[in-house]
Design a protein around this motif. Structure first.
Motif, PDB file in Angstrom:
ATOM      1  N   UNK A 259      66.860 -42.210  42.928  1.00  0.00           N
ATOM      2  CA  UNK A 259      67.219 -42.702  41.956  1.00  0.00           C
ATOM      3  C   UNK A 259      67.538 -44.236  42.020  1.00  0.00           C
ATOM      4  N   UNK A 260      67.594 -44.865  43.376  1.00  0.00           N
ATOM      5  CA  UNK A 260      67.647 -46.299  42.975  1.00  0.00           C
ATOM      6  C   UNK A 260      69.513 -46.312  43.205  1.00  0.00           C
ATOM      7  N   UNK A 261      69.299 -47.481  44.265  1.00  0.00           N
ATOM      8  CA  UNK A 261      71.549 -48.012  45.443  1.00  0.00           C
ATOM      9  C   UNK A 261      71.345 -49.027  44.271  1.00  0.00           C
ATOM     10  N   UNK A 262      71.632 -49.759  44.032  1.00  0.00           N
ATOM     11  CA  UNK A 262      71.442 -51.217  43.694  1.00  0.00           C
ATOM     12  C   UNK A 262      73.086 -51.540  43.836  1.00  0.00           C
ATOM     13  N   UNK A 263      73.096 -52.029  45.344  1.00  0.00           N
ATOM     14  CA  UNK A 263      75.080 -52.299  46.120  1.00  0.00           C
ATOM     15  C   UNK A 263      75.250 -53.758  45.768  1.00  0.00           C
ATOM     16  N   UNK A 264      76.390 -53.804  45.747  1.00  0.00           N
ATOM     17  CA  UNK A 264      77.040 -55.448  45.823  1.00  0.00           C
ATOM     18  C   UNK A 264      76.675 -55.829  46.482  1.00  0.00           C
ATOM     19  N   UNK A 265      76.187 -56.796  46.402  1.00  0.00           N
ATOM     20  CA  UNK A 265      76.008 -57.601  48.163  1.00  0.00           C
ATOM     21  C   UNK A 265      77.358 -57.617  48.633  1.00  0.00           C
ATOM     22  N   UNK A 266      78.817 -57.953  48.131  1.00  0.00           N
ATOM     23  CA  UNK A 266      80.039 -58.564  49.048  1.00  0.00           C
ATOM     24  C   UNK A 266      80.040 -57.081  49.803  1.00  0.00           C
ATOM     25  N   UNK A 267      79.846 -55.770  50.257  1.00  0.00           N
ATOM     26  CA  UNK A 267      79.712 -54.377  50.484  1.00  0.00           C
ATOM     27  C   UNK A 267      78.671 -54.356  51.537  1.00  0.00           C
ATOM     28  N   UNK A 268      78.044 -55.272  51.347  1.00  0.00           N
ATOM     29  CA  UNK A 268      76.882 -55.376  52.612  1.00  0.00           C
ATOM     30  C   UNK A 268      75.556 -54.776  52.068  1.00  0.00           C
ATOM     31  N   UNK A 269      74.639 -53.989  52.554  1.00  0.00           N
ATOM     32  CA  UNK A 269      73.360 -53.750  52.567  1.00  0.00           C
ATOM     33  C   UNK A 269      73.096 -52.262  52.502  1.00  0.00           C
ATOM     34  N   UNK A 270      72.404 -51.487  52.064  1.00  0.00           N
ATOM     35  CA  UNK A 270      72.110 -50.170  51.421  1.00  0.00           C
ATOM     36  C   UNK A 270      70.127 -50.001  52.065  1.00  0.00           C
ATOM     37  N   UNK A 271      70.939 -49.188  53.131  1.00  0.00           N
ATOM     38  CA  UNK A 271      69.656 -48.615  53.933  1.00  0.00           C
ATOM     39  C   UNK A 271      69.268 -47.748  54.619  1.00  0.00           C
ATOM     40  N   UNK A 272      67.803 -47.653  55.743  1.00  0.00           N
ATOM     41  CA  UNK A 272      67.666 -45.965  56.776  1.00  0.00           C
ATOM     42  C   UNK A 272      68.010 -46.994  57.674  1.00  0.00           C
TER      43      UNK A 272
ATOM     44  N   UNK B 158      67.210 -42.806  60.820  1.00  0.00           N
ATOM     45  CA  UNK B 158      66.266 -42.145  60.135  1.00  0.00           C
ATOM     46  C   UNK B 158      67.720 -41.906  59.547  1.00  0.00           C
ATOM     47  N   UNK B 159      69.160 -41.855  59.683  1.00  0.00           N
ATOM     48  CA  UNK B 159      69.484 -41.086  58.469  1.00  0.00           C
ATOM     49  C   UNK B 159      70.754 -43.051  57.866  1.00  0.00           C
ATOM     50  N   UNK B 160      71.095 -42.064  56.512  1.00  0.00           N
ATOM     51  CA  UNK B 160      71.167 -43.453  55.434  1.00  0.00           C
ATOM     52  C   UNK B 160      72.605 -43.964  54.822  1.00  0.00           C
ATOM     53  N   UNK B 161      73.186 -44.962  54.887  1.00  0.00           N
ATOM     54  CA  UNK B 161      73.775 -45.605  54.185  1.00  0.00           C
ATOM     55  C   UNK B 161      74.049 -46.889  54.160  1.00  0.00           C
ATOM     56  N   UNK B 162      74.947 -47.422  54.009  1.00  0.00           N
ATOM     57  CA  UNK B 162      75.797 -48.600  53.824  1.00  0.00           C
ATOM     58  C   UNK B 162      75.763 -49.042  55.389  1.00  0.00           C
ATOM     59  N   UNK B 163      75.045 -49.759  56.083  1.00  0.00           N
ATOM     60  CA  UNK B 163      75.371 -50.655  57.324  1.00  0.00           C
ATOM     61  C   UNK B 163      76.221 -50.778  58.278  1.00  0.00           C
ATOM     62  N   UNK B 164      75.936 -49.689  59.118  1.00  0.00           N
ATOM     63  CA  UNK B 164      77.351 -49.857  60.054  1.00  0.00           C
ATOM     64  C   UNK B 164      78.859 -49.278  59.641  1.00  0.00           C
ATOM     65  N   UNK B 165      78.937 -48.052  58.445  1.00  0.00           N
ATOM     66  CA  UNK B 165      79.722 -47.309  58.078  1.00  0.00           C
ATOM     67  C   UNK B 165      79.588 -46.154  58.948  1.00  0.00           C
ATOM     68  N   UNK B 166      80.875 -45.356  57.930  1.00  0.00           N
ATOM     69  CA  UNK B 166      81.340 -43.922  58.470  1.00  0.00           C
ATOM     70  C   UNK B 166      81.809 -42.867  57.550  1.00  0.00           C
ATOM     71  N   UNK B 167      81.357 -42.294  56.906  1.00  0.00           N
ATOM     72  CA  UNK B 167      81.900 -41.504  55.739  1.00  0.00           C
ATOM     73  C   UNK B 167      83.062 -40.136  56.397  1.00  0.00           C
ATOM     74  N   UNK B 168      83.257 -39.266  55.856  1.00  0.00           N
ATOM     75  CA  UNK B 168      83.854 -37.645  56.301  1.00  0.00           C
ATOM     76  C   UNK B 168      82.198 -37.050  56.814  1.00  0.00           C
ATOM     77  N   UNK B 169      81.739 -37.415  56.848  1.00  0.00           N
ATOM     78  CA  UNK B 169      80.361 -36.249  56.737  1.00  0.00           C
ATOM     79  C   UNK B 169      80.071 -35.661  58.618  1.00  0.00           C
TER      80      UNK B 169
END
Length: 222
Positions: free
Chosen positions: A181-194, A198-209
Protein backbone atom coordinates in the motif's frame (compact mmCIF):
# COMPACT_ATOMS: atom_id res chain seq x y z
CA UNK A 1 -11.16 -14.86 28.72
CA UNK A 2 -13.00 -16.60 25.92
CA UNK A 3 -10.44 -18.20 23.57
CA UNK A 4 -12.15 -16.74 20.52
CA UNK A 5 -11.82 -13.25 21.97
CA UNK A 6 -8.15 -13.81 22.82
CA UNK A 7 -7.49 -14.95 19.26
CA UNK A 8 -9.29 -11.99 17.73
CA UNK A 9 -7.52 -9.28 19.73
CA UNK A 10 -4.51 -9.29 17.46
CA UNK A 11 -3.80 -5.64 16.72
CA UNK A 12 -3.58 -3.97 20.14
CA UNK A 13 0.02 -4.83 21.01
CA UNK A 14 2.33 -2.13 22.27
CA UNK A 15 4.85 -1.42 19.52
CA UNK A 16 8.11 -0.33 21.07
CA UNK A 17 11.49 0.47 19.57
CA UNK A 18 10.06 0.36 16.05
CA UNK A 19 12.42 0.78 13.11
CA UNK A 20 10.93 2.74 10.20
CA UNK A 21 9.33 0.46 7.61
CA UNK A 22 8.48 3.22 5.19
CA UNK A 23 9.66 6.82 5.10
CA UNK A 24 6.91 9.14 6.28
CA UNK A 25 6.07 12.05 4.03
CA UNK A 26 5.92 15.53 5.48
CA UNK A 27 2.64 17.31 5.98
CA UNK A 28 3.54 19.66 3.11
CA UNK A 29 3.19 16.73 0.71
CA UNK A 30 -0.30 15.89 1.97
CA UNK A 31 -1.87 19.02 3.46
CA UNK A 32 -4.46 18.25 6.11
CA UNK A 33 -3.60 14.55 6.22
CA UNK A 34 -2.63 12.65 9.35
CA UNK A 35 -1.69 9.73 7.12
CA UNK A 36 -2.06 8.52 3.56
CA UNK A 37 -2.48 4.77 3.14
CA UNK A 38 -2.30 3.74 -0.48
CA UNK A 39 -4.68 6.11 -2.25
CA UNK A 40 -6.76 6.81 0.87
CA UNK A 41 -6.29 9.80 3.15
CA UNK A 42 -6.90 9.85 6.88
CA UNK A 43 -7.40 13.55 7.49
CA UNK A 44 -6.47 15.36 10.66
CA UNK A 45 -10.16 16.27 11.00
CA UNK A 46 -11.21 12.59 10.82
CA UNK A 47 -8.62 11.70 13.44
CA UNK A 48 -9.69 14.53 15.74
CA UNK A 49 -13.36 13.57 15.35
CA UNK A 50 -12.58 9.97 16.36
CA UNK A 51 -10.62 11.17 19.40
CA UNK A 52 -13.39 13.62 20.35
CA UNK A 53 -15.92 10.79 20.22
CA UNK A 54 -13.88 8.93 22.82
CA UNK A 55 -13.48 12.01 25.01
CA UNK A 56 -17.23 12.72 24.84
CA UNK A 57 -18.02 9.14 25.85
CA UNK A 58 -15.46 9.26 28.67
CA UNK A 59 -16.94 12.49 30.01
CA UNK A 60 -20.46 11.01 29.91
CA UNK A 61 -19.24 7.93 31.78
CA UNK A 62 -17.38 9.94 34.42
CA UNK A 63 -19.03 10.72 37.72
CA UNK A 64 -17.51 14.19 37.92
CA UNK A 65 -14.96 16.46 36.28
CA UNK A 66 -12.13 15.21 38.49
CA UNK A 67 -12.71 11.63 37.37
CA UNK A 68 -12.83 12.75 33.74
CA UNK A 69 -9.54 14.64 34.10
CA UNK A 70 -7.94 11.51 35.55
CA UNK A 71 -9.15 9.54 32.52
CA UNK A 72 -7.67 12.13 30.18
CA UNK A 73 -4.35 11.97 32.02
CA UNK A 74 -4.33 8.18 31.84
CA UNK A 75 -4.97 8.21 28.08
CA UNK A 76 -2.53 10.92 27.03
CA UNK A 77 -1.46 8.96 23.94
CA UNK A 78 -5.04 8.59 22.70
CA UNK A 79 -4.48 10.54 19.48
CA UNK A 80 -1.46 8.45 18.43
CA UNK A 81 -3.14 5.20 19.44
CA UNK A 82 -6.26 6.15 17.51
CA UNK A 83 -4.30 6.99 14.37
CA UNK A 84 -2.41 3.72 14.75
CA UNK A 85 -5.70 1.83 14.73
CA UNK A 86 -7.10 3.77 11.77
CA UNK A 87 -4.03 2.99 9.66
CA UNK A 88 -3.97 -0.65 10.72
CA UNK A 89 -7.63 -1.03 9.73
CA UNK A 90 -6.74 -0.05 6.15
CA UNK A 91 -3.69 -2.31 6.13
CA UNK A 92 -5.87 -5.15 7.41
CA UNK A 93 -8.30 -4.54 4.53
CA UNK A 94 -5.43 -5.04 2.06
CA UNK A 95 -4.18 -8.15 3.85
CA UNK A 96 -7.68 -9.62 3.72
CA UNK A 97 -7.88 -8.84 0.00
CA UNK A 98 -4.52 -10.52 -0.58
CA UNK A 99 -5.70 -13.61 1.31
CA UNK A 100 -9.07 -13.65 -0.49
CA UNK A 101 -11.18 -13.60 2.66
CA UNK A 102 -13.94 -11.38 4.02
CA UNK A 103 -16.05 -11.08 7.16
CA UNK A 104 -19.80 -11.05 6.67
CA UNK A 105 -22.23 -8.83 8.55
CA UNK A 106 -23.83 -11.99 9.97
CA UNK A 107 -20.50 -13.11 11.44
CA UNK A 108 -19.92 -9.71 13.03
CA UNK A 109 -23.44 -9.61 14.47
CA UNK A 110 -23.03 -13.11 15.91
CA UNK A 111 -19.71 -12.11 17.44
CA UNK A 112 -21.28 -9.02 18.97
CA UNK A 113 -24.20 -11.04 20.29
CA UNK A 114 -21.83 -13.51 21.97
CA UNK A 115 -19.84 -10.70 23.58
CA UNK A 116 -22.97 -8.91 24.76
CA UNK A 117 -24.12 -12.13 26.39
CA UNK A 118 -20.76 -12.48 28.17
CA UNK A 119 -20.69 -8.82 29.22
CA UNK A 120 -24.29 -8.65 30.41
CA UNK A 121 -25.88 -6.61 27.66
CA UNK A 122 -25.20 -4.05 24.95
CA UNK A 123 -24.54 -1.12 27.29
CA UNK A 124 -22.18 -3.21 29.41
CA UNK A 125 -20.21 -4.18 26.30
CA UNK A 126 -20.00 -0.56 25.17
CA UNK A 127 -18.79 0.49 28.62
CA UNK A 128 -16.18 -2.28 28.67
CA UNK A 129 -14.78 -1.35 25.25
CA UNK A 130 -14.61 2.30 26.21
CA UNK A 131 -12.83 1.55 29.47
CA UNK A 132 -10.46 -1.15 28.22
CA UNK A 133 -9.75 -0.12 24.64
CA UNK A 134 -10.81 3.56 24.34
CA UNK A 135 -13.42 2.73 21.71
CA UNK A 136 -16.43 5.05 21.66
CA UNK A 137 -19.86 3.36 21.41
CA UNK A 138 -20.45 4.71 17.90
CA UNK A 139 -17.28 2.95 16.70
CA UNK A 140 -17.81 -0.34 18.51
CA UNK A 141 -19.16 -2.08 15.41
CA UNK A 142 -16.00 -1.17 13.47
CA UNK A 143 -13.80 -2.48 16.26
CA UNK A 144 -15.71 -5.76 16.44
CA UNK A 145 -15.56 -6.14 12.66
CA UNK A 146 -11.78 -5.78 12.85
CA UNK A 147 -11.69 -8.50 15.50
CA UNK A 148 -13.61 -10.88 13.24
CA UNK A 149 -11.48 -9.93 10.23
CA UNK A 150 -8.30 -10.62 12.18
CA UNK A 151 -9.61 -14.04 13.10
CA UNK A 152 -10.60 -14.79 9.51
CA UNK A 153 -7.19 -13.68 8.22
CA UNK A 154 -5.35 -15.75 10.82
CA UNK A 155 -7.39 -18.81 9.83
CA UNK A 156 -6.68 -18.24 6.14
CA UNK A 157 -2.96 -17.95 6.91
CA UNK A 158 -2.99 -21.05 9.12
CA UNK A 159 -1.70 -18.86 11.95
CA UNK A 160 -2.48 -19.77 15.56
CA UNK A 161 -2.53 -16.34 17.18
CA UNK A 162 -2.07 -17.88 20.63
CA UNK A 163 1.44 -18.96 19.64
CA UNK A 164 4.54 -16.86 18.86
CA UNK A 165 4.90 -18.64 15.52
CA UNK A 166 1.35 -17.77 14.53
CA UNK A 167 1.88 -14.17 15.49
CA UNK A 168 4.96 -14.03 13.29
CA UNK A 169 3.01 -15.33 10.29
CA UNK A 170 0.18 -12.88 10.86
CA UNK A 171 2.36 -9.81 11.27
CA UNK A 172 4.45 -10.77 8.23
CA UNK A 173 1.27 -10.70 6.16
CA UNK A 174 0.34 -7.33 7.64
CA UNK A 175 3.82 -5.91 6.97
CA UNK A 176 3.65 -7.15 3.37
CA UNK A 177 0.25 -5.50 2.92
CA UNK A 178 1.57 -2.26 4.42
CA UNK A 179 4.54 -2.24 2.04
CA UNK A 180 2.31 -2.85 -0.99
CA UNK A 181 0.00 0.00 0.00
CA UNK A 182 2.62 2.47 1.13
CA UNK A 183 2.01 4.38 4.36
CA UNK A 184 2.85 8.08 4.45
CA UNK A 185 2.57 9.30 8.01
CA UNK A 186 2.51 12.95 9.05
CA UNK A 187 5.76 13.28 11.06
CA UNK A 188 3.96 15.14 13.86
CA UNK A 189 2.47 11.78 14.90
CA UNK A 190 5.69 9.77 14.77
CA UNK A 191 6.99 7.03 12.48
CA UNK A 192 5.42 3.93 10.97
CA UNK A 193 7.37 0.71 11.09
CA UNK A 194 7.98 -2.84 12.22
CA UNK A 195 9.05 -3.46 15.79
CA UNK A 196 11.83 -5.83 16.77
CA UNK A 197 9.22 -8.47 17.61
CA UNK A 198 7.80 -8.21 14.08
CA UNK A 199 4.62 -6.31 14.90
CA UNK A 200 3.57 -3.41 12.72
CA UNK A 201 2.44 0.04 13.72
CA UNK A 202 3.15 3.51 14.98
CA UNK A 203 6.09 3.42 17.37
CA UNK A 204 5.02 3.15 21.03
CA UNK A 205 1.31 3.02 20.17
CA UNK A 206 -1.47 0.65 21.15
CA UNK A 207 -4.80 -0.11 19.49
CA UNK A 208 -7.79 -2.24 20.52
CA UNK A 209 -6.55 -5.50 19.07
CA UNK A 210 -3.73 -7.94 20.54
CA UNK A 211 -3.42 -7.30 24.28
CA UNK A 212 -4.70 -10.75 25.24
CA UNK A 213 -2.69 -12.51 22.55
CA UNK A 214 0.47 -10.77 23.71
CA UNK A 215 -0.23 -11.77 27.28
CA UNK A 216 -0.93 -15.38 26.28
CA UNK A 217 2.27 -15.77 24.30
CA UNK A 218 4.37 -14.18 27.02
CA UNK A 219 3.00 -16.67 29.55
CA UNK A 220 3.88 -19.73 27.48
CA UNK A 221 6.82 -21.75 28.85
CA UNK A 222 10.06 -21.51 26.92
Amino acid sequence: MHRRRRTALVLSAAIAAAAPLLTACGSDAHPGAAAVVGSERITVAQLENRVNDVRTAQRAASGDDAQYQRLVAQTGTLTRNTLNGMVLEKVLDRALEDAGVTATRKEVQQYRSDLEHEAGGSEALEAAWLQQYNVAPEHLEESLRSDVEVQKLATALGADMNSPEGGTVFWKAMADASEKLGVDLNPRYGSWGVAQDGRLGLADSKTPWVREVTKATQQQPA
